[in-house]
Write a protein that holds these residues in place. Structure first.
Motif, short mmCIF file in Angstrom:
data_model
loop_
_atom_site.label_atom_id
_atom_site.label_comp_id
_atom_site.label_asym_id
_atom_site.label_seq_id
_atom_site.Cartn_x
_atom_site.Cartn_y
_atom_site.Cartn_z
N VAL A 1 0.86 -1.20 0.00
CA VAL A 1 0.00 0.00 0.00
C VAL A 1 0.89 1.25 0.00
O VAL A 1 0.69 2.19 -0.78
CB VAL A 1 -0.94 0.02 1.23
CG1 VAL A 1 -1.68 1.34 1.32
CG2 VAL A 1 -1.93 -1.14 1.17
N ILE A 2 1.92 1.23 0.87
CA ILE A 2 2.82 2.40 0.97
C ILE A 2 3.58 2.59 -0.35
O ILE A 2 3.65 3.70 -0.89
CB ILE A 2 3.81 2.20 2.15
CG1 ILE A 2 3.02 2.14 3.46
CG2 ILE A 2 4.85 3.32 2.19
CD1 ILE A 2 3.82 1.65 4.66
N LEU A 3 4.12 1.48 -0.88
CA LEU A 3 4.87 1.56 -2.15
C LEU A 3 3.98 2.10 -3.27
O LEU A 3 4.40 2.93 -4.08
CB LEU A 3 5.41 0.17 -2.52
CG LEU A 3 6.18 0.09 -3.84
CD1 LEU A 3 7.48 0.89 -3.77
CD2 LEU A 3 6.49 -1.37 -4.22
N TYR A 4 2.73 1.64 -3.29
CA TYR A 4 1.80 2.04 -4.35
C TYR A 4 1.58 3.56 -4.35
O TYR A 4 1.51 4.18 -5.41
CB TYR A 4 0.47 1.30 -4.16
CG TYR A 4 -0.52 1.52 -5.28
CD1 TYR A 4 -0.40 0.82 -6.48
CD2 TYR A 4 -1.56 2.43 -5.15
CE1 TYR A 4 -1.30 1.02 -7.52
CE2 TYR A 4 -2.46 2.63 -6.18
CZ TYR A 4 -2.33 1.92 -7.35
OH TYR A 4 -3.22 2.13 -8.38
N VAL A 5 1.52 4.14 -3.15
CA VAL A 5 1.35 5.60 -3.05
C VAL A 5 2.56 6.30 -3.69
O VAL A 5 2.41 7.25 -4.45
CB VAL A 5 1.17 6.03 -1.57
CG1 VAL A 5 1.17 7.55 -1.45
CG2 VAL A 5 -0.10 5.43 -0.99
N THR B 1 -2.99 -3.84 -20.41
CA THR B 1 -2.81 -4.75 -19.27
C THR B 1 -2.37 -3.98 -18.04
O THR B 1 -2.95 -4.12 -16.95
CB THR B 1 -1.74 -5.81 -19.61
OG1 THR B 1 -2.06 -6.37 -20.86
CG2 THR B 1 -1.69 -6.89 -18.55
N TYR B 2 -1.33 -3.15 -18.18
CA TYR B 2 -0.80 -2.44 -17.03
C TYR B 2 -1.79 -1.40 -16.51
O TYR B 2 -1.88 -1.18 -15.30
CB TYR B 2 0.54 -1.77 -17.36
CG TYR B 2 1.64 -2.76 -17.68
CD1 TYR B 2 1.64 -4.03 -17.11
CD2 TYR B 2 2.67 -2.43 -18.55
CE1 TYR B 2 2.64 -4.95 -17.40
CE2 TYR B 2 3.69 -3.34 -18.84
CZ TYR B 2 3.67 -4.60 -18.26
OH TYR B 2 4.66 -5.49 -18.55
N LEU B 3 -2.53 -0.77 -17.42
CA LEU B 3 -3.52 0.21 -16.98
C LEU B 3 -4.60 -0.48 -16.16
O LEU B 3 -4.99 0.00 -15.09
CB LEU B 3 -4.14 0.93 -18.19
CG LEU B 3 -5.15 2.00 -17.83
CD1 LEU B 3 -4.47 3.19 -17.16
CD2 LEU B 3 -5.91 2.49 -19.07
N GLY B 4 -5.07 -1.62 -16.65
CA GLY B 4 -6.09 -2.39 -15.93
C GLY B 4 -5.59 -2.82 -14.56
O GLY B 4 -6.31 -2.73 -13.56
N ILE C 1 -5.15 -3.85 -8.89
CA ILE C 1 -4.31 -3.60 -7.70
C ILE C 1 -5.08 -2.77 -6.66
O ILE C 1 -5.10 -3.14 -5.48
CB ILE C 1 -2.95 -2.96 -8.08
CG1 ILE C 1 -2.14 -3.99 -8.90
CG2 ILE C 1 -2.17 -2.53 -6.84
CD1 ILE C 1 -0.81 -3.50 -9.39
N PRO C 2 -5.74 -1.67 -7.06
CA PRO C 2 -6.53 -0.95 -6.05
C PRO C 2 -7.57 -1.84 -5.36
O PRO C 2 -7.79 -1.72 -4.16
CB PRO C 2 -7.20 0.18 -6.84
CG PRO C 2 -6.28 0.43 -7.98
CD PRO C 2 -5.70 -0.92 -8.33
N ALA D 1 -7.47 -2.33 -1.45
CA ALA D 1 -8.63 -1.89 -0.67
C ALA D 1 -9.25 -3.06 0.09
O ALA D 1 -9.51 -2.96 1.31
CB ALA D 1 -9.66 -1.24 -1.59
N THR D 2 -9.46 -4.20 -0.60
CA THR D 2 -10.08 -5.33 0.09
C THR D 2 -9.13 -5.88 1.16
O THR D 2 -9.56 -6.30 2.23
CB THR D 2 -10.48 -6.46 -0.89
OG1 THR D 2 -9.34 -6.80 -1.69
CG2 THR D 2 -11.62 -6.04 -1.79
N GLY D 3 -7.81 -5.84 0.86
CA GLY D 3 -6.82 -6.28 1.86
C GLY D 3 -6.88 -5.41 3.10
O GLY D 3 -6.84 -5.92 4.23
#
Ligand code: HEM
Length: 217
Positions: A61-65, A121-124, A130-131, A135-137
């Motif tokens: 989550v932190i890396l994604y930000v 693919t990467y946009l999806g 991934i979100p 989010a569910t995680g």
């Protein structure tokens, strides 16, 4: 394989390579521990699998930000603008042409480093799958604090997403071996430099086929 001369172009910056490999490690850990928590096998033991899973999940989550911030501030998000231009040609290449030794129909460039199929693919992944996993995680993680009495939908989404990520993972690892040599793409993600066909060497009949290459603008 192509007989064209090759040139080296710089495709992946330091931060991009860093997040790619950290993400690869985190996703591997999440897949391995997630399916253990799901009860598919025993590896670390349930308790430890849950701990590793939660730590890797929160780290992601932190890396994604940071990744999102980097993409937005560098303008590299433009690399993910979807296009249908040459999409079918690329799909046809991966279904048939690649097995006949045909050259890749889309030339990589610094300003357009993903082919149309990769863009989609990467946009999806980056904007939907991934979100959803993050989010569910997080909802799973804060289940008690959130005082939810039913986790059904969240848990189901998390597991379906896990299978989709697993599918992507397998295809992605296969794709990394399809460069001009088996390790060319993997090396590029370590060094930043990739060897591509030197366009100045492209024959006239090939150039005609390349004029509508994907660009970011
Ligand atoms: C590649 C991404 C991920 C995969 C493949 C994955 C996979 C899984 C799977 C298969 C389960 C078991 C679900 C069940 O049996 O109902 C699970 C549970 C869980 N996941 Fe993930 N997950 C991922 C990302 C995340 C993230 C980013 C977080 C946190 C932010 C997270 C937090 C959790 C939590 C807290 C549980 C419940 C553990 C427990 O039962 O105590 N997951 N995950």
């Amino acid at each position: 394989m192509s007989q064209l001369n090759m040139k080296r172009i710089y495709l992946y910056s330091k931060f991009e390579r860093f997040w790619h490999w950290v993400q690869a490690v985190l996703i591997t850990l999440l897949l391995v521990t997630g399916f253990e928590v799901h009860g598919v096998y025993t590896l670390f033991g349930f308790e430890q699998a849950v701990d590793i899973h939660a730590t890797a999940g929160i780290s992601w989550v932190i890396l994604y930000v940071f990744i999102a911030f980097w993409l937005l501030t560098t303008g590299e998000w433009k690399q993910y603008i979807p296009t249908t231009k040459r999409l079918l040609v690329v799909m046809r290449y991966y279904a048939f042409g690649i097995f006949r030794g045909e050259p890749h129909p889309v030339q990589k460039k610094r300003e357009a480093k993903h082919n149309p199929l990769q863009r989609l693919t990467y946009l999806g992944l980056a904007s939907v799958l991934i979100p959803i996993m993050l989010a569910t995680g997080l909802v799973y993680y804060y289940y008690n604090e959130l005082a939810l009495n039913d986790l059904g939908l969240v848990a189901n989404l998390h597991v379906v997403g896990a299978f989709l990520i697993l599918m992507f993972y397998v295809v992605h690892v296969y794709m990394t071996t399809t460069g001009h040599s088996v390790t060319a793409h993997i090396q590029a993600m370590f060094t930043g430099w990739e060897e591509v066909e030197d366009e100045s060497q492209v024959e006239d009949w090939e150039r005609a086929d390349k004029v509508d290459n994907v660009t970011t603008s």
